[in-house]
Scaffold this motif. Structure first.
Motif, PDB file in Angstrom:
ATOM      1  N   MET A  43       0.838  -1.203   0.000  1.00  0.00           N
ATOM      2  CA  MET A  43       0.000   0.000   0.000  1.00  0.00           C
ATOM      3  C   MET A  43       0.878   1.260   0.000  1.00  0.00           C
ATOM      4  O   MET A  43       0.541   2.253  -0.655  1.00  0.00           O
ATOM      5  CB  MET A  43      -0.956   0.004   1.192  1.00  0.00           C
ATOM      6  CG  MET A  43      -2.005  -1.100   1.120  1.00  0.00           C
ATOM      7  SD  MET A  43      -2.879  -1.203  -0.458  1.00  0.00           S
ATOM      8  CE  MET A  43      -3.812   0.287  -0.423  1.00  0.00           C
ATOM      9  N   LEU A  44       1.991   1.216   0.706  1.00  0.00           N
ATOM     10  CA  LEU A  44       2.928   2.336   0.676  1.00  0.00           C
ATOM     11  C   LEU A  44       3.555   2.469  -0.714  1.00  0.00           C
ATOM     12  O   LEU A  44       3.760   3.580  -1.211  1.00  0.00           O
ATOM     13  CB  LEU A  44       4.021   2.148   1.733  1.00  0.00           C
ATOM     14  CG  LEU A  44       5.078   3.245   1.816  1.00  0.00           C
ATOM     15  CD1 LEU A  44       4.441   4.584   2.161  1.00  0.00           C
ATOM     16  CD2 LEU A  44       6.146   2.876   2.826  1.00  0.00           C
ATOM     17  N   GLN A  45       3.814   1.337  -1.354  1.00  0.00           N
ATOM     18  CA  GLN A  45       4.328   1.368  -2.723  1.00  0.00           C
ATOM     19  C   GLN A  45       3.346   2.059  -3.658  1.00  0.00           C
ATOM     20  O   GLN A  45       3.750   2.870  -4.499  1.00  0.00           O
ATOM     21  CB  GLN A  45       4.569  -0.058  -3.236  1.00  0.00           C
ATOM     22  CG  GLN A  45       5.941  -0.578  -3.047  1.00  0.00           C
ATOM     23  CD  GLN A  45       6.116  -1.916  -3.755  1.00  0.00           C
ATOM     24  OE1 GLN A  45       5.191  -2.728  -3.821  1.00  0.00           O
ATOM     25  NE2 GLN A  45       7.299  -2.141  -4.268  1.00  0.00           N
ATOM     26  N   CYS A  60       4.094   5.497  -5.692  1.00  0.00           N
ATOM     27  CA  CYS A  60       3.963   5.548  -7.157  1.00  0.00           C
ATOM     28  C   CYS A  60       2.985   6.635  -7.581  1.00  0.00           C
ATOM     29  O   CYS A  60       3.215   7.326  -8.583  1.00  0.00           O
ATOM     30  CB  CYS A  60       3.519   4.194  -7.700  1.00  0.00           C
ATOM     31  SG  CYS A  60       4.824   2.967  -7.754  1.00  0.00           S
ATOM     32  N   THR A  61       1.918   6.810  -6.830  1.00  0.00           N
ATOM     33  CA  THR A  61       0.962   7.876  -7.125  1.00  0.00           C
ATOM     34  C   THR A  61       1.616   9.244  -6.930  1.00  0.00           C
ATOM     35  O   THR A  61       1.438  10.147  -7.761  1.00  0.00           O
ATOM     36  CB  THR A  61      -0.279   7.747  -6.225  1.00  0.00           C
ATOM     37  OG1 THR A  61      -0.836   6.439  -6.396  1.00  0.00           O
ATOM     38  CG2 THR A  61      -1.315   8.793  -6.554  1.00  0.00           C
ATOM     39  N   ILE A  83       1.097  -3.730  -8.596  1.00  0.00           N
ATOM     40  CA  ILE A  83       1.171  -3.777  -7.125  1.00  0.00           C
ATOM     41  C   ILE A  83      -0.210  -4.026  -6.547  1.00  0.00           C
ATOM     42  O   ILE A  83      -0.383  -4.800  -5.592  1.00  0.00           O
ATOM     43  CB  ILE A  83       1.786  -2.476  -6.580  1.00  0.00           C
ATOM     44  CG1 ILE A  83       3.237  -2.344  -7.022  1.00  0.00           C
ATOM     45  CG2 ILE A  83       1.707  -2.436  -5.065  1.00  0.00           C
ATOM     46  CD1 ILE A  83       3.818  -0.961  -6.827  1.00  0.00           C
ATOM     47  N   GLY A  84      -1.233  -3.389  -7.114  1.00  0.00           N
ATOM     48  CA  GLY A  84      -2.610  -3.628  -6.661  1.00  0.00           C
ATOM     49  C   GLY A  84      -3.039  -5.063  -6.880  1.00  0.00           C
ATOM     50  O   GLY A  84      -3.734  -5.653  -6.044  1.00  0.00           O
ATOM     51  N   ALA A  85      -2.629  -5.655  -7.997  1.00  0.00           N
ATOM     52  CA  ALA A  85      -2.950  -7.066  -8.252  1.00  0.00           C
ATOM     53  C   ALA A  85      -2.271  -7.969  -7.238  1.00  0.00           C
ATOM     54  O   ALA A  85      -2.873  -8.947  -6.772  1.00  0.00           O
ATOM     55  CB  ALA A  85      -2.537  -7.448  -9.667  1.00  0.00           C
ATOM     56  N   LEU A 111      -4.122 -10.451  -4.508  1.00  0.00           N
ATOM     57  CA  LEU A 111      -3.747 -11.858  -4.407  1.00  0.00           C
ATOM     58  C   LEU A 111      -3.403 -12.228  -2.974  1.00  0.00           C
ATOM     59  O   LEU A 111      -3.858 -13.263  -2.463  1.00  0.00           O
ATOM     60  CB  LEU A 111      -2.559 -12.158  -5.330  1.00  0.00           C
ATOM     61  CG  LEU A 111      -2.045 -13.592  -5.316  1.00  0.00           C
ATOM     62  CD1 LEU A 111      -3.093 -14.531  -5.903  1.00  0.00           C
ATOM     63  CD2 LEU A 111      -0.748 -13.677  -6.097  1.00  0.00           C
ATOM     64  N   VAL A 112      -2.634 -11.393  -2.301  1.00  0.00           N
ATOM     65  CA  VAL A 112      -2.268 -11.669  -0.903  1.00  0.00           C
ATOM     66  C   VAL A 112      -3.507 -11.653  -0.018  1.00  0.00           C
ATOM     67  O   VAL A 112      -3.656 -12.502   0.862  1.00  0.00           O
ATOM     68  CB  VAL A 112      -1.213 -10.650  -0.417  1.00  0.00           C
ATOM     69  CG1 VAL A 112      -1.031 -10.711   1.088  1.00  0.00           C
ATOM     70  CG2 VAL A 112       0.103 -10.888  -1.125  1.00  0.00           C
ATOM     71  N   ARG A 113      -4.408 -10.705  -0.248  1.00  0.00           N
ATOM     72  CA  ARG A 113      -5.635 -10.656   0.566  1.00  0.00           C
ATOM     73  C   ARG A 113      -6.521 -11.877   0.326  1.00  0.00           C
ATOM     74  O   ARG A 113      -7.134 -12.386   1.258  1.00  0.00           O
ATOM     75  CB  ARG A 113      -6.413  -9.384   0.271  1.00  0.00           C
ATOM     76  CG  ARG A 113      -5.760  -8.175   0.879  1.00  0.00           C
ATOM     77  CD  ARG A 113      -6.605  -6.966   0.728  1.00  0.00           C
ATOM     78  NE  ARG A 113      -5.878  -5.799   1.231  1.00  0.00           N
ATOM     79  CZ  ARG A 113      -6.437  -4.660   1.489  1.00  0.00           C
ATOM     80  NH1 ARG A 113      -7.720  -4.484   1.294  1.00  0.00           N
ATOM     81  NH2 ARG A 113      -5.717  -3.648   1.937  1.00  0.00           N
TER      82      ARG A 113
END
Length: 154
Positions: free
Chosen positions: A80-82, A86-87, A139-141, A145-147
């Motif tokens: 989430m920090l990544q 990036c944003t 990163i969102g994907a 996947l982890v969730r």
């Protein structure tokens, strides 16, 4: 870390912005004299090159964009920090174009005859913008996947 596609995207973002530091962004003609505009500013194209109009803020912005992209790679455990970094990097790249346009406007308003020709290095931040967006999606994907895997464990 290296095996993820977003790492490749972010490495390319850092490399492209590093190239922006060394390559000319535009060729400017002011009142009959030719100048080269790069990340450090506008300098003469004659044999003893001299910096006529410094633009150190532009170089600082490009350096921050490159360093932020490299730093984001090593935060692979905090996805989430990544995404947030990036944003923020995307906003900095947009700020690069705004600052570049401001410098050109400032030079044009001080001169009577002003023409410029953009160089290929000015496209590199645009490519970086696209790669940043692709990195955010990857990163969102990974986060999704982890969730989903955490949901299966419970």
């Amino acid at each position: 870390m290296i095996q993820r596609i977003q790492t490749i995207y972010l490495l390319i973002v850092a490399a492209l912005n590093l190239l922006v530091v060394f390559l000319p962004l535009a060729t400017v003609q002011v009142d009959g004299a030719f100048y080269s505009f790069d990340a450090s500013g506008m300098s003469t194209t004659a044999a003893p090159e001299a910096l006529v109009y410094p633009a150190w803020a532009l170089m600082g912005l490009v350096a921050i964009i490159s360093l932020l992209a490299l730093a984001t790679i090593f935060l692979f455990r905090r996805r989430m920090l990544q995404i947030r970094l990036c944003t923020f990097n995307t906003l900095l790249i947009i700020g690069f174009y705004a600052l570049f346009a401001f410098y050109l406007w400032k030079i044009a308003s001080a001169a009577e005859a002003f023409t410029f020709r953009l160089q290929v290095a000015l496209v590199f931040p645009l490519v970086s913008l696209i790669l940043n967006w692709l990195a955010i999606r990857a990163i969102g994907a990974d986060e999704m996947l982890v969730r989903s895997l955490n949901r299966l464990r419970k």
